[in-house]
Design an enzyme around this catalytic site. Sequence first.
Site, mmCIF file in Angstrom:
data_model
loop_
_atom_site.group_PDB
_atom_site.id
_atom_site.type_symbol
_atom_site.label_atom_id
_atom_site.label_comp_id
_atom_site.label_asym_id
_atom_site.label_seq_id
_atom_site.Cartn_x
_atom_site.Cartn_y
_atom_site.Cartn_z
ATOM 1 N N ARG A 6 27.521 36.195 103.678
ATOM 2 C CA ARG A 6 26.270 35.146 103.732
ATOM 3 C C ARG A 6 25.632 34.802 105.051
ATOM 4 O O ARG A 6 26.547 34.689 106.064
ATOM 5 C CB ARG A 6 26.867 33.648 102.948
ATOM 6 C CG ARG A 6 27.037 34.166 101.514
ATOM 7 C CD ARG A 6 25.822 34.347 100.740
ATOM 8 N NE ARG A 6 26.000 34.308 99.315
ATOM 9 C CZ ARG A 6 26.311 35.561 98.665
ATOM 10 N NH1 ARG A 6 26.298 36.593 99.126
ATOM 11 N NH2 ARG A 6 26.440 35.403 97.320
ATOM 12 N N GLU A 62 16.315 34.177 103.419
ATOM 13 C CA GLU A 62 15.945 35.542 102.915
ATOM 14 C C GLU A 62 14.826 35.218 102.012
ATOM 15 O O GLU A 62 14.676 34.229 101.084
ATOM 16 C CB GLU A 62 17.072 36.036 102.179
ATOM 17 C CG GLU A 62 18.357 36.354 103.192
ATOM 18 C CD GLU A 62 19.573 36.976 102.237
ATOM 19 O OE1 GLU A 62 19.508 36.958 100.971
ATOM 20 O OE2 GLU A 62 20.559 37.112 102.752
ATOM 21 N N HIS A 90 20.164 42.614 102.228
ATOM 22 C CA HIS A 90 21.281 42.147 101.455
ATOM 23 C C HIS A 90 21.291 42.731 99.927
ATOM 24 O O HIS A 90 21.444 42.392 98.803
ATOM 25 C CB HIS A 90 20.498 40.491 100.710
ATOM 26 C CG HIS A 90 21.836 39.662 100.170
ATOM 27 N ND1 HIS A 90 21.786 38.559 100.214
ATOM 28 C CD2 HIS A 90 23.080 40.084 99.740
ATOM 29 C CE1 HIS A 90 22.850 37.858 99.897
ATOM 30 N NE2 HIS A 90 23.933 38.561 99.441
#
Length: 333
Positions: free
Chosen positions: A243, A272, A291
Site C-alpha cells: 500500500r 491513486e 497497482h
Amino acid sequence: MNKKLRPIERTVACLDVHDDVVKKVILRCAPEGWNIMLADSYDDTHQKTLIACAEMILTGWAAVPAWMFDAPNLRLVQKFGAGYDKIDINAARKKGICVAVASGMNADPVSELVVFLVLGLYRKFRYLDETIRSGKWVKSEMRAKAHSLREKKFAILGLGAIGKAVAKRVQAFGAKVIYHNPTPLGANEEAALNVQYCTFDELIATADILSLHLPLTPDTRGIIDAVQLSRMKLSAILINTARGELIVESDLIEALRYGRLLGAGLDVFQNEPLSNDNALLGFDNVMLTPHIGGAVFDNVQNMATHCFNNMKLFMAGQPLPFRDVIVKGNSMV
C-alpha cells in the site's frame, strides 16, 4: 423418485468494472442459481443501485464506504484480494456485517512483480529499452552500472503469504532473506523457509533490497519515512507492492532527489491514480506500475473460486478460513 432440490438464489453485487473476458470467468465460477450483478461504472448512483438488493458484495478495487453498509439485505463483504483498507471496517462492525478477504490468493502474481521490479532496477531495464530503441548500443557501459541479486541481503518487512512467496523466488537467485514481523516465526518455520529474523532497526540498516508486505493500519501508515530512509544503505533499493501509504511519499522523493537510494520500484502510491505532475515520474532510477500486482488473468479463476467458496460457507452458517475473516459479523444461522 427424488426430485433435485433447486439451488437457493443469492444476490451478489460485484462492484469492480472488469473486461468482458474477466466477467465471463467470474460468472463461470459463481454457484448455480446465484444472481451476480456486475458493475458498469464506479459512479455512486450506479453502485447504490447495484447493492440495493444484494446480500453480498464482491469488491477488489472499489471502495466500500460507510453508506453501503446501510443496504437492507447486506450480510457479507468479500474482498477480491487481501487488502481491506478501502472497506469501512467500523461501519461493518456497527452493522454486524461480515468482512472477509482472500488471504494469500494474490501471493504468486505479486511476488512475480516484486522480482520483476528488483531485476528491472538492478539490470537497468528502462535505460536499456530506451537506448536500444533510440539506436544506441550501450553494452560496454553495463558492467559498471548493473547489479545481480546473488548474495544480496533481501529484507522483507511483513513475512505473510506474499512475503513468503517473495522469499522463495529471490532465494532461487541466490539472495539471502531476512525479515521482520511483529511476532517472529517459530524456529522450525524459519528453517523450512531459510529466512532469518531481524529487529526492525537492523532490517532497515542492513538491507540491500527492502520489500514492503504489510497491511495498511494506523500503526503501519508512514512506517517508511525520512528517518528510516536515512538509515538505509546508499546502495539499497526500496520495493513497495503493498500500500502506498506505508511510505511517506514526499520523504521518498527527497531521498531519491539527493541520491540516498539506488532506486525504487513502486506498484502503489499515496494517491491513486498517480497524477501527471508527481515528482516520482521524473526519476530514471524509479520503476512504476499502476497497482497491478495481483492483476493477472491466470489468477482470476483461482481468486473467484476462493471468494465464492467463502460466500457459500457463510450463507450455510459454516466458518470461513480464519485468516480470511476481518470482521466476524452476525452468523447466518
